[in-house]
Scaffold this motif. Structure first.
Motif, mmCIF file in Angstrom:
data_model
loop_
_atom_site.group_PDB
_atom_site.id
_atom_site.type_symbol
_atom_site.label_atom_id
_atom_site.label_comp_id
_atom_site.label_asym_id
_atom_site.label_seq_id
_atom_site.Cartn_x
_atom_site.Cartn_y
_atom_site.Cartn_z
ATOM 1 N N VAL A 183 20.391 2.950 26.054
ATOM 2 C CA VAL A 183 18.778 2.861 25.735
ATOM 3 C C VAL A 183 18.214 3.323 26.877
ATOM 4 O O VAL A 183 17.146 4.177 26.834
ATOM 5 C CB VAL A 183 19.339 1.083 25.788
ATOM 6 C CG1 VAL A 183 17.553 0.458 25.847
ATOM 7 C CG2 VAL A 183 19.224 1.084 24.639
ATOM 8 N N MET A 184 18.605 3.021 28.452
ATOM 9 C CA MET A 184 18.167 3.909 29.674
ATOM 10 C C MET A 184 17.773 5.578 29.153
ATOM 11 O O MET A 184 16.843 5.990 29.942
ATOM 12 C CB MET A 184 19.470 3.035 30.899
ATOM 13 C CG MET A 184 18.748 3.933 32.189
ATOM 14 S SD MET A 184 19.438 2.791 33.689
ATOM 15 C CE MET A 184 20.829 3.871 33.287
ATOM 16 N N ALA A 185 18.666 5.735 28.979
ATOM 17 C CA ALA A 185 18.860 7.775 28.836
ATOM 18 C C ALA A 185 17.400 7.995 28.223
ATOM 19 O O ALA A 185 17.211 8.824 28.144
ATOM 20 C CB ALA A 185 20.567 8.184 28.482
ATOM 21 N N ALA A 186 17.543 6.879 27.040
ATOM 22 C CA ALA A 186 16.903 7.400 26.078
ATOM 23 C C ALA A 186 15.789 7.395 26.492
ATOM 24 O O ALA A 186 14.522 8.240 26.580
ATOM 25 C CB ALA A 186 17.387 6.896 24.298
ATOM 26 N N TYR A 187 15.149 6.175 26.548
ATOM 27 C CA TYR A 187 13.421 5.619 27.527
ATOM 28 C C TYR A 187 13.230 6.880 29.016
ATOM 29 O O TYR A 187 12.044 7.254 28.976
ATOM 30 C CB TYR A 187 13.609 4.455 28.288
ATOM 31 C CG TYR A 187 12.614 3.637 28.438
ATOM 32 C CD1 TYR A 187 11.665 3.072 27.353
ATOM 33 C CD2 TYR A 187 11.688 4.018 29.612
ATOM 34 C CE1 TYR A 187 10.256 3.079 27.483
ATOM 35 C CE2 TYR A 187 11.022 3.825 30.099
ATOM 36 C CZ TYR A 187 9.637 2.788 28.811
ATOM 37 O OH TYR A 187 7.995 2.714 28.938
ATOM 38 N N TYR A 191 9.792 8.234 28.667
ATOM 39 C CA TYR A 191 8.657 8.288 29.771
ATOM 40 C C TYR A 191 8.527 9.585 30.830
ATOM 41 O O TYR A 191 7.744 10.020 30.755
ATOM 42 C CB TYR A 191 9.846 7.880 31.152
ATOM 43 C CG TYR A 191 9.272 7.087 32.113
ATOM 44 C CD1 TYR A 191 8.070 5.934 32.680
ATOM 45 C CD2 TYR A 191 9.153 7.560 33.649
ATOM 46 C CE1 TYR A 191 7.347 5.163 32.959
ATOM 47 C CE2 TYR A 191 8.181 7.055 34.731
ATOM 48 C CZ TYR A 191 7.055 5.611 34.468
ATOM 49 O OH TYR A 191 6.885 5.154 35.222
ATOM 50 N N TRP A 192 8.998 11.074 30.583
ATOM 51 C CA TRP A 192 9.003 12.622 31.444
ATOM 52 C C TRP A 192 7.503 12.393 30.550
ATOM 53 O O TRP A 192 6.739 12.754 31.604
ATOM 54 C CB TRP A 192 10.118 13.156 30.992
ATOM 55 C CG TRP A 192 9.753 14.213 31.502
ATOM 56 C CD1 TRP A 192 9.124 15.530 30.832
ATOM 57 C CD2 TRP A 192 10.146 15.019 32.665
ATOM 58 N NE1 TRP A 192 8.875 16.445 31.713
ATOM 59 C CE2 TRP A 192 9.449 16.021 32.715
ATOM 60 C CE3 TRP A 192 10.660 14.284 33.542
ATOM 61 C CZ2 TRP A 192 10.268 17.164 33.644
ATOM 62 C CZ3 TRP A 192 11.548 15.522 34.804
ATOM 63 C CH2 TRP A 192 10.680 16.988 34.852
ATOM 64 N N PHE A 193 7.600 12.068 29.425
ATOM 65 C CA PHE A 193 6.626 13.360 28.141
ATOM 66 C C PHE A 193 5.240 11.932 27.711
ATOM 67 O O PHE A 193 4.182 12.565 27.394
ATOM 68 C CB PHE A 193 6.759 13.248 26.656
ATOM 69 C CG PHE A 193 7.739 14.175 26.896
ATOM 70 C CD1 PHE A 193 7.601 15.499 27.331
ATOM 71 C CD2 PHE A 193 9.584 14.602 26.888
ATOM 72 C CE1 PHE A 193 8.865 16.824 27.300
ATOM 73 C CE2 PHE A 193 10.543 14.874 26.665
ATOM 74 C CZ PHE A 193 10.183 16.686 26.696
ATOM 75 N N ALA A 194 5.367 10.733 28.449
ATOM 76 C CA ALA A 194 4.628 9.230 27.762
ATOM 77 C C ALA A 194 4.183 9.157 29.629
ATOM 78 O O ALA A 194 2.788 8.819 28.757
ATOM 79 C CB ALA A 194 5.173 8.063 28.138
#
Length: 553
Positions: A183-187, A191-194
């Protein structure tokens, strides 16, 4: 800023706040995914002991200290969006290693590396400061940190259930921890794009030197050097304990001690190297700030966040053993200490914003921490469980509120170096955690709480004498000095020059501009000699005093 404003999701700053606290929540969830599963770990394998778990608890906060310093410098150079995303993705790796480690050495090393995720707190503090004005920063930072810190409570509440019910079996704890890493890696990627680093491209202010904190006087430089030593030097007590438990031999320990000494020496030298030219040249009056305030907030964060990290690491087992509870019940009750984060830390920031005197609020909260831990030190199995829970929540209220008040002050001390000040104060929170958890290995839980109370009172005294009310702490905008404006002009001039260079070398595939001590070096790569000649022709036609050199490939 009103409390109701946090529901205005269409506002860019509110959206940034929610994106960032969720990132910190997930990071904190992963950071403290071991404590609620400690009993399950001990039952599932026969090669782990209770002392190993206590050592892992120290390792879990150890590398956060140097990581926060490195991250603080990276923040000022690269901005929080990149740093937060990269940190979350990279720290998923030791999470997986810990989840499936099959020796105590592997568990220890992976936990040690994973402790770097604690630096995520500083990243979000910096990101929030970029989006909110000084008059609102206390509540915004408190909301970010309070809801993010709740990740530890969420881990305590949910992970035992996930491990025992969702996965089950002896390896349920392993799959539960691994899931948190996914979950942490996916977020981190999301976050990079958001998000962006502030509402405009120039919101993120870079210091001239990111390798060490800039100070304003020779006395401040001495204080900076003194306060630099414990940030890495504290790791020597971890090395001592690891050696005593047989993880490493005497020669390895001596090598690590020497490495710590070298790193500390290098950090002190960096502080001197960066600040000597600045102090010799003279710091303009409008660019000065009191480093004593930074030192005071280092002490407060040692005593409040350091206490929280230490207590969160031992509280589930304390309740389980003192009142004979199950692991799930003890984890749920212990989570009350972190659960208070949801409202106490934002309230600490809000009170700091509204009261009109951030220094007084800080002193009041630190005194409350001392009283709270004295009461916790009196707890034993003869006390009704409900009273013990009430005292735990009351103590946590002051701990979390003090953390919010601390970071309600930091962004107003010196805008340009907020990342480094946040990194230093945050590192002292982990210095406190390592120190307290080391002490915990030799004392009872009740003695442990009394020691934390003593630390809070000492911090109160330091704050009373050193903390200065920040200039412009309740303004609409942060105080901008003549040096800040000069740096902004230099950045604008550099951007204009880079645009001109790109036009001159338009036929090249790649252009690199590097600033060096002797001047500026330009490297350009061309597809053909004809393209190179065309670029050189444009260089010759430019009315400049000197001609840049191009390296053709």
């Amino acid at each position: 800023m009103q409390v109701s404003d946090i529901f205005r999701f269409k506002n860019a700053e509110i959206k940034a706040l929610h994106l960032t606290w969720i990132a910190f929540f997930i990071s904190f969830y992963v950071w403290f995914n071991m404590a609620p599963l400690a009993s399950s770990m001990l039952r599932s394998v026969d090669w782990l002991t209770r002392d190993d778990i206590r050592l892992f608890a120290i390792a879990n906060v150890a590398l956060t200290i140097p990581a926060r310093i490195i991250v603080g410098m990276a923040l000022d150079r690269y901005g929080p969006r990149r740093v937060f995303s990269v940190l979350m993705v990279l720290m998923a790796i030791p999470t997986f290693v810990f989840a499936f480690g099959d020796t105590r050495e592997v568990l220890f090393m992976s936990r040690l590396v994973l402790s770097s995720i604690g630096a995520s707190f500083v990243v979000g503090i910096h990101m929030t400061a970029l989006w909110f004005k000084p008059r609102d920063i206390g509540f915004a930072e408190g909301f970010y940190a309070g809801w993010g810190n709740f990740g530890s409570a969420a881990a305590a509440i949910t992970l035992p259930t996930i491990a025992l019910t969702m996965y089950g079996g002896d390896d349920g704890w392993r799959y539960a921890i691994a899931t948190s890493g996914v979950v942490m890696a996916a977020y981190g990627v999301f976050y990079w794009f958001a998000i962006t680093d502030g509402p405009t491209a120039d919101t993120h202010k870079k210091p001239r030197k990111a390798s060490a904190l800039e100070v304003s006087s020779w006395k401040d430089l001495v204080l900076l050097c003194i306060f630099t030593v414990p940030m890495v030097g504290i790791l020597s007590i971890l090395v001592y304990r690891v050696q005593m438990m047989g993880y490493i031999d005497a020669m390895t320990a001596a090598f690590i001690y020497a490495a710590i000494a070298v790193i500390v020496t290098w950090q002190v030298w960096q502080a001197i190297r960066v600040n000597l030219p600045i102090l010799r040249r003279g710091v303009p009056e409008d660019d000065k700030y009191p480093f004593t305030s930074v030192a005071a907030l280092n002490a407060t964060y040692f005593a409040n966040f350091g206490a929280e990290l230490a207590v969160v690491s031992m509280l589930p087992m304390f309740f389980e053993e003192t009142w004979g509870l199950t692991a799930a019940a003890a984890g749920l009750i212990a989570a009350s200490f972190a659960f208070v984060n949801l409202f106490a830390r934002p309230m600490g920031g809000l009170v700091s914003d509204r009261f009109g005197n951030r220094r007084f609020v800080m002193l009041a909260y630190m005194f409350g921490i001392a009283i709270g831990f004295v009461l916790m030190g009196l707890l034993n199995s003869n006390w009704p469980l409900i009273i013990a829970i009430a005292i735990t929540i009351m103590c946590s209220f002051f701990v979390q509120g003090a953390e919010g008040a601390t970071f309600g002050i930091i962004p107003s001390i010196k805008r340009r170096v907020t990342g480094q000040i946040s990194g230093m104060a945050g590192a002292y929170g982990n210095v406190g955690a390592v120190f307290y958890l080391f002490v915990f290995m030799f004392v009872t839980p009740q003695q442990f709480f009394f020691i934390i109370a003593g630390g809070a009172f000492i911090s109160w005294l330091i704050c009373y004498f050193w903390l200065v009310e920040p200039e412009g702490g309740f303004g609409d905008e942060y105080v901008i000095s003549s040096v800040d404006r000069e740096i902004a002009r230099e950045a604008a001039a550099k951007k204009a020059v880079l645009s001109e260079i790109e036009e001159i070398f338009a036929t090249s595939d790649k252009v690199e501009v590097t600033e060096r001590a002797g001047g500026v070096q330009i490297k350009a790569q061309f597809r053909s000699i004809a393209d190179l000649r065309a670029a050189l022709g444009r260089v010759a036609s430019e009315p400049t005093a000197s001609t840049p050199t191009a390296k053709a490939t």
